[in-house]
Design a protein around this motif. Structure first.
Motif, mmCIF file in Angstrom:
data_model
loop_
_atom_site.group_PDB
_atom_site.id
_atom_site.type_symbol
_atom_site.label_atom_id
_atom_site.label_comp_id
_atom_site.label_asym_id
_atom_site.label_seq_id
_atom_site.Cartn_x
_atom_site.Cartn_y
_atom_site.Cartn_z
ATOM 1 N N GLY A 64 0.820 -1.212 0.000
ATOM 2 C CA GLY A 64 0.000 0.000 0.000
ATOM 3 C C GLY A 64 0.850 1.256 0.000
ATOM 4 O O GLY A 64 0.543 2.225 -0.707
ATOM 5 N N LEU A 65 1.925 1.251 0.771
ATOM 6 C CA LEU A 65 2.822 2.408 0.800
ATOM 7 C C LEU A 65 3.513 2.606 -0.550
ATOM 8 O O LEU A 65 3.664 3.742 -1.027
ATOM 9 C CB LEU A 65 3.873 2.222 1.903
ATOM 10 N N ALA A 66 3.924 1.508 -1.175
ATOM 11 C CA ALA A 66 4.572 1.600 -2.481
ATOM 12 C C ALA A 66 3.613 2.137 -3.541
ATOM 13 O O ALA A 66 3.973 2.986 -4.359
ATOM 14 C CB ALA A 66 5.109 0.235 -2.902
ATOM 15 N N LEU A 67 2.378 1.662 -3.512
ATOM 16 C CA LEU A 67 1.383 2.147 -4.466
ATOM 17 C C LEU A 67 1.072 3.625 -4.230
ATOM 18 O O LEU A 67 0.909 4.395 -5.191
ATOM 19 C CB LEU A 67 0.102 1.314 -4.359
ATOM 20 N N ALA A 68 1.012 4.012 -2.977
ATOM 21 C CA ALA A 68 0.761 5.424 -2.658
ATOM 22 C C ALA A 68 1.908 6.289 -3.164
ATOM 23 O O ALA A 68 1.699 7.407 -3.662
ATOM 24 C CB ALA A 68 0.581 5.599 -1.156
ATOM 25 N N PHE A 69 3.131 5.767 -3.060
ATOM 26 C CA PHE A 69 4.290 6.526 -3.550
ATOM 27 C C PHE A 69 4.197 6.737 -5.055
ATOM 28 O O PHE A 69 4.387 7.851 -5.552
ATOM 29 C CB PHE A 69 5.580 5.785 -3.197
ATOM 30 N N PHE A 70 3.903 5.671 -5.809
ATOM 31 C CA PHE A 70 3.836 5.809 -7.260
ATOM 32 C C PHE A 70 2.611 6.592 -7.712
ATOM 33 O O PHE A 70 2.592 7.124 -8.826
ATOM 34 C CB PHE A 70 3.888 4.440 -7.930
ATOM 35 N N ALA A 71 1.593 6.685 -6.841
ATOM 36 C CA ALA A 71 0.445 7.528 -7.164
ATOM 37 C C ALA A 71 0.838 9.001 -7.224
ATOM 38 O O ALA A 71 0.153 9.806 -7.866
ATOM 39 C CB ALA A 71 -0.666 7.321 -6.139
ATOM 40 N N LEU A 72 1.959 9.353 -6.560
ATOM 41 C CA LEU A 72 2.429 10.742 -6.601
ATOM 42 C C LEU A 72 2.761 11.182 -8.023
ATOM 43 O O LEU A 72 2.712 12.369 -8.332
ATOM 44 C CB LEU A 72 3.664 10.906 -5.703
ATOM 45 N N ARG A 73 3.109 10.228 -8.883
ATOM 46 C CA ARG A 73 3.418 10.561 -10.282
ATOM 47 C C ARG A 73 2.244 11.266 -10.943
ATOM 48 O O ARG A 73 2.429 12.139 -11.793
ATOM 49 C CB ARG A 73 3.760 9.293 -11.052
ATOM 50 N N TYR A 74 1.037 10.902 -10.558
ATOM 51 C CA TYR A 74 -0.161 11.410 -11.226
ATOM 52 C C TYR A 74 -0.812 12.557 -10.457
ATOM 53 O O TYR A 74 -1.823 13.096 -10.900
ATOM 54 C CB TYR A 74 -1.163 10.264 -11.396
ATOM 55 N N THR A 75 -0.219 12.941 -9.339
ATOM 56 C CA THR A 75 -0.853 13.965 -8.509
ATOM 57 C C THR A 75 0.059 15.132 -8.164
ATOM 58 O O THR A 75 -0.417 16.141 -7.656
ATOM 59 C CB THR A 75 -1.363 13.348 -7.190
ATOM 60 N N THR A 76 1.365 15.016 -8.429
ATOM 61 C CA THR A 76 2.295 16.078 -8.038
ATOM 62 C C THR A 76 3.481 16.104 -8.984
ATOM 63 O O THR A 76 3.746 15.124 -9.693
ATOM 64 C CB THR A 76 2.798 15.867 -6.594
ATOM 65 N N ASP A 77 4.209 17.212 -9.018
ATOM 66 C CA ASP A 77 5.432 17.298 -9.813
ATOM 67 C C ASP A 77 6.657 17.516 -8.930
ATOM 68 O O ASP A 77 7.652 18.094 -9.346
ATOM 69 C CB ASP A 77 5.328 18.422 -10.842
ATOM 70 N N LEU A 78 6.578 17.061 -7.678
ATOM 71 C CA LEU A 78 7.715 17.177 -6.773
ATOM 72 C C LEU A 78 8.910 16.429 -7.349
ATOM 73 O O LEU A 78 8.778 15.324 -7.874
ATOM 74 C CB LEU A 78 7.356 16.620 -5.397
ATOM 75 N N TRP A 79 10.110 17.032 -7.237
ATOM 76 C CA TRP A 79 11.289 16.428 -7.849
ATOM 77 C C TRP A 79 11.770 15.190 -7.097
ATOM 78 O O TRP A 79 12.272 14.246 -7.713
ATOM 79 C CB TRP A 79 12.416 17.452 -7.958
ATOM 80 N N ALA A 80 11.626 15.170 -5.775
ATOM 81 C CA ALA A 80 12.191 14.064 -4.989
ATOM 82 C C ALA A 80 11.593 12.704 -5.371
ATOM 83 O O ALA A 80 12.338 11.751 -5.632
ATOM 84 C CB ALA A 80 12.024 14.342 -3.503
ATOM 85 N N PRO A 81 10.257 12.536 -5.434
ATOM 86 C CA PRO A 81 9.724 11.236 -5.857
ATOM 87 C C PRO A 81 10.092 10.890 -7.296
ATOM 88 O O PRO A 81 10.247 9.717 -7.638
ATOM 89 C CB PRO A 81 8.203 11.411 -5.704
ATOM 90 N N ALA A 82 10.234 11.917 -8.128
ATOM 91 C CA ALA A 82 10.497 11.682 -9.552
ATOM 92 C C ALA A 82 11.818 10.964 -9.780
ATOM 93 O O ALA A 82 12.018 10.362 -10.838
ATOM 94 C CB ALA A 82 10.479 13.007 -10.309
ATOM 95 N N VAL A 83 12.728 11.015 -8.797
ATOM 96 C CA VAL A 83 14.008 10.320 -8.918
ATOM 97 C C VAL A 83 13.784 8.828 -9.174
ATOM 98 O O VAL A 83 14.523 8.183 -9.912
ATOM 99 C CB VAL A 83 14.854 10.530 -7.648
ATOM 100 N N VAL A 84 12.725 8.275 -8.582
ATOM 101 C CA VAL A 84 12.472 6.834 -8.633
ATOM 102 C C VAL A 84 11.596 6.440 -9.821
ATOM 103 O O VAL A 84 11.490 5.263 -10.150
ATOM 104 C CB VAL A 84 11.817 6.366 -7.307
ATOM 105 N N PHE A 85 10.979 7.394 -10.500
ATOM 106 C CA PHE A 85 10.009 7.049 -11.524
ATOM 107 C C PHE A 85 10.646 6.414 -12.754
ATOM 108 O O PHE A 85 9.949 5.801 -13.565
ATOM 109 C CB PHE A 85 9.181 8.271 -11.908
ATOM 110 N N SER A 86 11.963 6.538 -12.918
ATOM 111 C CA SER A 86 12.644 5.793 -13.979
ATOM 112 C C SER A 86 12.593 4.294 -13.725
ATOM 113 O O SER A 86 12.800 3.488 -14.639
ATOM 114 C CB SER A 86 14.112 6.239 -14.094
ATOM 115 N N LEU A 87 12.317 3.925 -12.475
ATOM 116 C CA LEU A 87 12.253 2.515 -12.079
ATOM 117 C C LEU A 87 10.823 1.999 -12.044
ATOM 118 O O LEU A 87 10.555 0.961 -11.435
ATOM 119 C CB LEU A 87 12.894 2.331 -10.696
#
Length: 319
Positions: free
Chosen positions: A14-37
């Motif tokens: 659930g925490l992992a899914l919530a983290f990747f949900a940030l891709r569709y709700t925010t443009d914060l740079w810190a989470p985006a580091v992981v979105f290549s994965l």
């Protein structure tokens, strides 16, 4: 015990899914580091969801499995949409072009000679080299095959970004993508028969340097959107094409990959690594083959070679 294990796994998922949900709700740079994965993480989350389903079949487990499948499917869809059109030889006369792109690692001085040898025998017409100091020690040999260049003393005072060409380079421009590094963006034009082809080289900052990566890509996109006609862009982007800011670059410029991209970093991960080095093309440039060079030659990146074709004649708007 089974119940406790389910709750632990379900909480982590659930925490992992919530983290990747940030891709569709925010443009914060810190989470985006992981979105290549996203593809890697999506597959791992899907396996964990299957484990949860085995531990406790039911609506909750099934919902988590469906959510992880959406994460994976979105990553696959982005990769698919970034692929070039299918190459067709047809009846139109074409010009062939082989492009090499390789971050050789600036401190990899002991392998500079071997890398230079490989570039010379690779058959490349254009070679993009990042962190080029090891290769810069062998410019005398390289210049016999590639008499035209940008970098390592030509148009720059640095030896980071290097572009080697068998064709005369026109309208050369060298600039900075940000104030973090110097001379990490270059453009030029070459003539292939009756065709004028634009070349662009870029070496992006790492995505965990605040918002530098996103801002650099925004500036790169703005510069490239002003270039008409066929274009080849290559370099070290320190991010996969599925990262949000990379997707923005491709959409803004009309670029595609040169084929299904092999992993280029980290070296130790092999085929399970991340494709952060790219050769991008824009129609009417067509891609025949994209492959990884056979050795890393001591670098922490794998290099790429793309075989491209450009049609002759009046098929190139804006030129």
């Amino acid at each position: 015990m089974r119940n406790i294990l389910f709750h632990i796994c379900a909480t982590l998922l659930g925490l992992a899914l919530a983290f990747f949900a940030l891709r569709y709700t925010t443009d914060l740079w810190a989470p985006a580091v992981v979105f290549s994965l996203q593809l890697h993480a999506g597959v791992a989350m899907m396996l964990l969801a299957l484990f949860c389903l085995a531990l406790r079949p039911g609506a909750v487990s099934m919902a988590m499995l469906c959510a992880t499948m959406l994460v994976v499917c979105h990553a696959v869809l982005m990769i698919w949409n970034s692929l070039p059109p299918t190459f067709s030889a047809g009846t139109t006369s074409t010009q062939s072009l082989r492009v090499l792109s390789f971050n050789v690692l600036g401190e990899n001085l002991e392998n500079g000679g071997a890398i230079a040898d490989y570039i010379l025998q690779s058959g490349a017409d254009i070679a993009y080299v990042m962190e080029a100091a090891p290769v810069g020690l062998h410019l005398d040999r390289l210049s016999k095959t590639f008499p035209y260049r940008i970098g390592c003393g030509d148009h720059t005072s640095t030896c980071d970004l290097l572009l080697l060409s068998k064709y005369p380079l026109e309208m050369v421009y060298v600039g900075n993508l940000s104030d973090l590094r110097k001379d990490r963006f270059a453009t030029a034009r070459i003539h292939l028969g009756s065709v004028t082809l634009s070349l662009a080289a870029a070496h992006l900052s790492k995505p965990y340097f605040d918002k530098y990566h996103t801002n650099e890509l925004a500036g790169l996109g703005e510069a490239l959107s002003k270039i008409d006609g066929p274009l080849v862009l290559a370099g070290d982007f320190n991010a996969a094409t599925i990262a949000p800011d990379m997707q923005g670059l491709l959409k803004r410029t009309g670029l595609t990959t040169a084929g299904l991209e092999p992993a280029t970093w980290p070296i130790g991960a092999g085929i399970l690594g991340v494709p952060i080095d790219h050769i991008f093309i824009r129609m009417p440039v067509m891609a025949q083959k994209l492959s990884r060079i056979p050795s890393s030659f001591g670098s922490n990146h794998h290099g790429l070679i793309a075989d491209l074709t450009v049609p002759n004649g009046g098929l190139l708007p804006g030129l």
